[in-house]
Design a protein around this motif. Structure first.
Motif, PDB file in Angstrom:
ATOM      1  N   ALA A 119       0.848  -1.192   0.000  1.00 26.98           N
ATOM      2  CA  ALA A 119       0.000   0.000   0.000  1.00 26.98           C
ATOM      3  C   ALA A 119       0.875   1.229   0.000  1.00 26.98           C
ATOM      4  O   ALA A 119       1.981   1.224   0.528  1.00 26.98           O
ATOM      5  CB  ALA A 119      -0.925   0.004   1.221  1.00 26.98           C
ATOM      6  N   VAL A 120       0.389   2.284  -0.609  1.00 25.96           N
ATOM      7  CA  VAL A 120       1.083   3.563  -0.626  1.00 25.96           C
ATOM      8  C   VAL A 120       0.261   4.555   0.173  1.00 25.96           C
ATOM      9  O   VAL A 120      -0.913   4.771  -0.122  1.00 25.96           O
ATOM     10  CB  VAL A 120       1.281   4.079  -2.069  1.00 25.96           C
ATOM     11  N   LEU A 121       0.865   5.148   1.196  1.00 30.36           N
ATOM     12  CA  LEU A 121       0.184   6.125   2.024  1.00 30.36           C
ATOM     13  C   LEU A 121       0.766   7.492   1.745  1.00 30.36           C
ATOM     14  O   LEU A 121       1.972   7.699   1.865  1.00 30.36           O
ATOM     15  CB  LEU A 121       0.359   5.775   3.515  1.00 30.36           C
ATOM     16  N   LEU A 122      -0.085   8.434   1.331  1.00 22.77           N
ATOM     17  CA  LEU A 122       0.354   9.785   1.032  1.00 22.77           C
ATOM     18  C   LEU A 122       0.037  10.682   2.210  1.00 22.77           C
ATOM     19  O   LEU A 122      -1.105  10.779   2.641  1.00 22.77           O
ATOM     20  CB  LEU A 122      -0.343  10.300  -0.230  1.00 22.77           C
ATOM     21  N   THR A 123       1.033  11.362   2.756  1.00 24.47           N
ATOM     22  CA  THR A 123       0.823  12.275   3.862  1.00 24.47           C
ATOM     23  C   THR A 123       1.929  13.310   3.849  1.00 24.47           C
ATOM     24  O   THR A 123       2.962  13.134   3.212  1.00 24.47           O
ATOM     25  CB  THR A 123       0.813  11.517   5.204  1.00 24.47           C
ATOM     26  N   THR A 124       1.700  14.409   4.533  1.00 23.35           N
ATOM     27  CA  THR A 124       2.717  15.437   4.679  1.00 23.35           C
ATOM     28  C   THR A 124       2.895  15.735   6.146  1.00 23.35           C
ATOM     29  O   THR A 124       1.927  15.769   6.906  1.00 23.35           O
ATOM     30  CB  THR A 124       2.329  16.729   3.941  1.00 23.35           C
ATOM     31  N   GLY A 125       4.128  15.912   6.569  1.00 22.07           N
ATOM     32  CA  GLY A 125       4.408  16.205   7.961  1.00 22.07           C
ATOM     33  C   GLY A 125       4.497  17.700   8.210  1.00 22.07           C
ATOM     34  O   GLY A 125       4.440  18.510   7.303  1.00 22.07           O
ATOM     35  N   SER A 126       4.617  18.039   9.482  1.00 26.44           N
ATOM     36  CA  SER A 126       4.727  19.448   9.847  1.00 26.44           C
ATOM     37  C   SER A 126       6.175  19.884   9.674  1.00 26.44           C
ATOM     38  O   SER A 126       7.032  19.575  10.483  1.00 26.44           O
ATOM     39  CB  SER A 126       4.271  19.638  11.298  1.00 26.44           C
ATOM     40  N   GLU A 127       6.457  20.582   8.566  1.00 28.02           N
ATOM     41  CA  GLU A 127       7.812  21.000   8.254  1.00 28.02           C
ATOM     42  C   GLU A 127       7.924  22.516   8.136  1.00 28.02           C
ATOM     43  O   GLU A 127       8.885  23.030   7.582  1.00 28.02           O
ATOM     44  CB  GLU A 127       8.267  20.358   6.943  1.00 28.02           C
ATOM     45  N   VAL A 128       6.932  23.236   8.611  1.00 23.45           N
ATOM     46  CA  VAL A 128       6.901  24.679   8.426  1.00 23.45           C
ATOM     47  C   VAL A 128       7.721  25.352   9.519  1.00 23.45           C
ATOM     48  O   VAL A 128       7.399  25.244  10.702  1.00 23.45           O
ATOM     49  CB  VAL A 128       5.455  25.200   8.469  1.00 23.45           C
ATOM     50  N   PRO A 129       8.811  26.065   9.157  1.00 21.98           N
ATOM     51  CA  PRO A 129       9.594  26.785  10.166  1.00 21.98           C
ATOM     52  C   PRO A 129       8.878  28.057  10.603  1.00 21.98           C
ATOM     53  O   PRO A 129       7.893  28.486   9.989  1.00 21.98           O
ATOM     54  CB  PRO A 129      10.896  27.101   9.428  1.00 21.98           C
ATOM     55  N   GLN A 130       9.356  28.654  11.661  1.00 20.53           N
ATOM     56  CA  GLN A 130       8.741  29.863  12.175  1.00 20.53           C
ATOM     57  C   GLN A 130       8.916  31.027  11.199  1.00 20.53           C
ATOM     58  O   GLN A 130       9.923  31.135  10.498  1.00 20.53           O
ATOM     59  CB  GLN A 130       9.359  30.226  13.525  1.00 20.53           C
ATOM     60  N   GLY A 131       7.895  31.912  11.162  1.00 23.72           N
ATOM     61  CA  GLY A 131       7.959  33.081  10.298  1.00 23.72           C
ATOM     62  C   GLY A 131       7.587  32.773   8.861  1.00 23.72           C
ATOM     63  O   GLY A 131       7.108  31.694   8.526  1.00 23.72           O
ATOM     64  N   PHE A 132       7.840  33.756   7.986  1.00 25.76           N
ATOM     65  CA  PHE A 132       7.526  33.623   6.562  1.00 25.76           C
ATOM     66  C   PHE A 132       8.728  33.065   5.826  1.00 25.76           C
ATOM     67  O   PHE A 132       9.866  33.501   6.032  1.00 25.76           O
ATOM     68  CB  PHE A 132       7.143  34.980   5.982  1.00 25.76           C
ATOM     69  N   ASN A 133       8.486  32.084   4.944  1.00 23.63           N
ATOM     70  CA  ASN A 133       9.553  31.488   4.157  1.00 23.63           C
ATOM     71  C   ASN A 133       9.041  31.197   2.750  1.00 23.63           C
ATOM     72  O   ASN A 133       7.830  31.068   2.522  1.00 23.63           O
ATOM     73  CB  ASN A 133      10.039  30.184   4.798  1.00 23.63           C
ATOM     74  N   PHE A 134       9.980  31.077   1.824  1.00 18.67           N
ATOM     75  CA  PHE A 134       9.596  30.758   0.449  1.00 18.67           C
ATOM     76  C   PHE A 134      10.661  29.879  -0.182  1.00 18.67           C
ATOM     77  O   PHE A 134      11.822  29.846   0.233  1.00 18.67           O
ATOM     78  CB  PHE A 134       9.411  32.033  -0.387  1.00 18.67           C
ATOM     79  N   GLN A 135      10.235  29.175  -1.234  1.00 16.94           N
ATOM     80  CA  GLN A 135      11.117  28.352  -2.055  1.00 16.94           C
ATOM     81  C   GLN A 135      10.613  28.421  -3.482  1.00 16.94           C
ATOM     82  O   GLN A 135       9.414  28.251  -3.739  1.00 16.94           O
ATOM     83  CB  GLN A 135      11.123  26.898  -1.570  1.00 16.94           C
ATOM     84  N   TYR A 136      11.529  28.682  -4.437  1.00 16.78           N
ATOM     85  CA  TYR A 136      11.152  28.790  -5.844  1.00 16.78           C
ATOM     86  C   TYR A 136      12.148  28.003  -6.679  1.00 16.78           C
ATOM     87  O   TYR A 136      13.369  28.120  -6.502  1.00 16.78           O
ATOM     88  CB  TYR A 136      11.139  30.247  -6.294  1.00 16.78           C
ATOM     89  N   ILE A 137      11.614  27.187  -7.584  1.00 16.17           N
ATOM     90  CA  ILE A 137      12.449  26.378  -8.477  1.00 16.17           C
ATOM     91  C   ILE A 137      11.967  26.588  -9.903  1.00 16.17           C
ATOM     92  O   ILE A 137      10.765  26.540 -10.177  1.00 16.17           O
ATOM     93  CB  ILE A 137      12.383  24.885  -8.128  1.00 16.17           C
TER      94      ILE A 137
END
Length: 538
Positions: A9-27
């Motif tokens: 079985a494949v289980l799709l989930t996301t963990g709590s990875e949000v650091p404090q404050g505002f952050n961004f990532q662009y690719i």
């Protein structure tokens, strides 16, 4: 595989990875064959709330050239172009989390997908691409709400949500006189409401109990309104027919398990699973697991399991248009696993771990999707299948000094999947043969060398031959897909400033320009490259 599901079985989930404050990532990525990729992630983390927004878009004209060994023009193999294979994908994922004063976790998430994929013309097709349409479009929305309470010895989770998918598949082509033949024009709509709850309680330091109950209400409408007559290019059909299904199915699931450690070296687990689909119950599905720590110094553990398997055909298996098979029977069987893994304690800055396992499965009415002469795939039952083999994997890392580090992982599998059906049926010549499109051998290796702000990654994979006919006939060229080896590399350079981190990557895929196929008469691209730029807040 505690639930006894065939193939795992494949289980799709996301963990709590949000650091404090505002952050961004662009690719941003630009690659061969007019390929463009964009990704943006915006996050905000506070004391109680976390928010995350992810956007991605990818497009490729996918018009690579290849030497066509399935054709001959004037006695030579021509250079052809992959035609009508353009694709695009858009994803939007929005998440919100809240931690209450009592320590409860609340989660809201929604994921939207819009895709458009052309299915390229076959390499054996001599016609031009004029009037050719072979395309799939999909719009999917998945939403979920979840509440979790965690205490010292127990955890309770309750969730619910709604999923909907609309898929369109069109297949048409001009027959050469300005007349378009519409072979397939299907629309599939799937709606699912679900609710589930699960919990776990640590009775003592030796016994852990877990349980789950879930319900799914599915509604599916799948229609093919392809023309029975013909249509002028750009005009309407002379006449049409509508084929399809409107179905609903309720599925209920209950699962309980007990994990017991009579001694610090031994662990035992028993799970029981029961499902209701429609008005029918599956048999009780038990699974037994055991592990034994053989050596503390080398961290060597032996593992074994025995599970009963039962898998009901999905609504896509039954009713997807075109290709669904409403006459499918459930898969059922029994599986055994035996393995050993080790993660020895290393001196210095080195890590190493590995695992070897053997599995043996006897499955009746195995469901397999196979291609048809009409151009699409359809599922069928194979009366009896014996799937067995050995799988080995390992990974490690070495930190030579402050500037130089190496990480690697690899795996190897030998997985015969033999048709052992009834020799009195139509598939006499398939008895004792490998299943179609299942390689007997496969292996891969990834290595990453990091020096200061530079990185070099090497990827290698190998697949043995795959057969395209159930009798594994190799007297004809179309009876097999040749084995192939793939080599990819990635070169990376990182730049750091006070506020941002910039990464530049150059990926070169299929560096030796190998000609290969994954599906019969559908060539894959040769050497190609992609340049990726990543910018993120530090």
């Amino acid at each position: 595989m505690a639930g006894g599901g065939l193939g795992g079985a494949v289980l799709l989930t996301t963990g709590s990875e949000v650091p404090q404050g505002f952050n961004f990532q662009y690719i941003q990525g630009v690659g061969s064959f007019a390929t463009y990729d964009e990704f943006l992630r915006l996050t905000y983390g506070g004391r109680r709330w976390e928010f995350s927004t992810r956007l991605s878009y990818g497009y490729s004209h996918n018009n690579f050239t290849y030497r066509n060994y399935n054709k001959k023009v004037s006695g030579e193999y021509p250079i052809d172009t992959n035609r009508c294979g353009a694709l695009s994908d858009f994803h939007l994922l929005q998440e919100a989390r809240r931690v209450t004063g009592a320590g409860d976790h609340l989660y809201l998430g929604a994921w939207y997908l819009a895709s458009r994929r052309g299915i390229p013309m076959l390499s054996v097709d001599y016609k031009s691409g004029a009037g050719y349409v072979n395309e799939q479009r999909e719009h999917t929305l998945r939403s979920v709400a979840r509440w979790e309470r965690q205490r010292d010895d127990c955890r309770i989770t309750v969730s619910g949500g709604y999923l909907t998918t609309r898929q369109n598949y069109d297949f048409a082509r001009e027959r050469g006189d300005g007349v378009s033949l519409r072979m397939v024009e299907s629309i599939s709509n799937v709606h699912t409401l679900f609710a589930k709850g699960d919990g776990r309680i640590l009775v003592n330091d030796k016994l852990l109990l877990t349980g789950e109950i879930a319900g799914y209400q599915h509604f599916v409408e799948s229609i093919d309104s392809s023309a029975s007559g013909v249509a002028r290019v750009g005009g309407g059909a002379d006449s049409s027919r509508i084929l399809g299904y409107r179905q609903a199915r309720l599925e209920m699931l209950s699962h309980v398990s007990a994990k017991w450690s009579p001694t610090p070296r031994v662990g035992l687990s028993l799970s029981l699973r029961e499902e209701l689909y429609g008005s029918s119950f599956t048999p009780l599905v038990p699974a037994l697991f055991a592990d034994w720590l053989l050596s503390r110094r080398w961290n060597i553990t032996a593992k074994a399991s025995a599970t009963r398997n039962w898998r009901v055909p999905t609504l896509n298996d039954l009713y997807f248009m075109p290709g669904g098979n409403p006459d499918l029977r459930p898969e059922k069987g029994i599986s055994y696993d035996l393995g050993i893994n080790a993660a020895p304690t290393m001196t210095g800055k080195a890590k190493l771990k590995g695992e070897v396992s053997w599995f043996d499965s006897y499955i009746d009415d195995w469901i397999v999707w196979i291609p048809t002469f009409k151009g699409y795939w359809t599922p069928k039952n194979i009366r009896r299948v014996h799937a067995y083999g050995i799988e080995a994997k390992g990974d490690g890392a070495v930190q030579f000094n402050r500037d130089l580090a190496l990480a690697f992982n690899g795996n190897f599998s030998w997985t015969p999947s033999i048709n052992q059906g009834d020799p009195t049926d139509w598939a006499d010549e398939a008895i004792g043969r490998q299943l179609v499109y299942v390689p007997e051998f496969a292996s891969s290796f990834n290595g990453r060398l990091m020096w200061r702000s530079w990185g070099f990654t090497y990827k290698w994979c190998w697949y043995s031959e795959r057969f395209t006919t159930s009798d594994n006939d190799m007297n004809y060229k179309i009876g097999r897909i040749a084995p192939y080896i793939m080599n990819d590399i990635v070169i990376e350079k990182r730049f750091n400033t006070k506020c941002c981190a910039l990464s530049v990557k150059l990926a070169v895929n299929n560096i030796f320009d190998e000609a290969y196929e994954s599906v019969l008469s559908r060539p894959m691209p040769g050497r190609n490259c992609e340049l990726l730029l990543e910018l993120r807040k530090r």
